[in-house]
Design an enzyme around this catalytic site. Sequence first.
Site, PDB file in Angstrom:
ATOM      1  N   HIS A  20     -26.713  11.776  11.130  1.00 12.23           N
ATOM      2  CA  HIS A  20     -25.880  10.655  10.727  1.00 12.23           C
ATOM      3  C   HIS A  20     -25.687  10.638   9.214  1.00 12.23           C
ATOM      4  CE1 HIS A  20     -25.265   6.076  10.375  1.00 12.23           C
ATOM      5  NE2 HIS A  20     -24.118   6.652  10.662  1.00 12.23           N
ATOM      6  N   ASN A 120      -7.638  20.492   3.599  1.00 12.33           N
ATOM      7  CA  ASN A 120      -9.072  20.275   3.427  1.00 12.33           C
ATOM      8  C   ASN A 120      -9.405  18.850   3.830  1.00 12.33           C
ATOM      9  OD1 ASN A 120      -9.310  22.799   1.772  1.00 12.33           O
ATOM     10  ND2 ASN A 120      -8.109  21.593   0.331  1.00 12.33           N
TER      11      ASN A 120
END
Length: 129
Positions: A20, A120
């Site tokens: 996470h 990107n």
Amino acid sequence: MKKGGILNRHLSGALAELGHGDGVLVCDAGMPVPDGPRVVDLAFRAGVPSFAEVLDGLLAELVVEGATAAEEVREANPGAAALLGGLFPALRLVPHERLKELSREARLVVRTGEARPYANVLLRCGVFF
């Protein structure tokens, strides 16, 4: 051998190690790759694999709670901008130089063969529960 999903052993293993809040930079062949993060270079030749193909495969494997891209993508690469906007309605846009700075914090860099500019995105991992 794995039956489906991502078959590249380096990428599959790297994704399994993410937690996470970890960052994953998915980048075109021209993006400077920062020192530090683990790098899985999938670039075979110009355009192969494409940014969209790699992103599609990664999103099938990851939970993403946020995404950041360069604001320059809107003008320089409308196709990538539309793709990112469709996938991430809350897409955060920053100057390209800032994206390069943020990419140093990524835990994983996945380099595609994309040969169009600004394809990107920096993904922030979420959790599945």
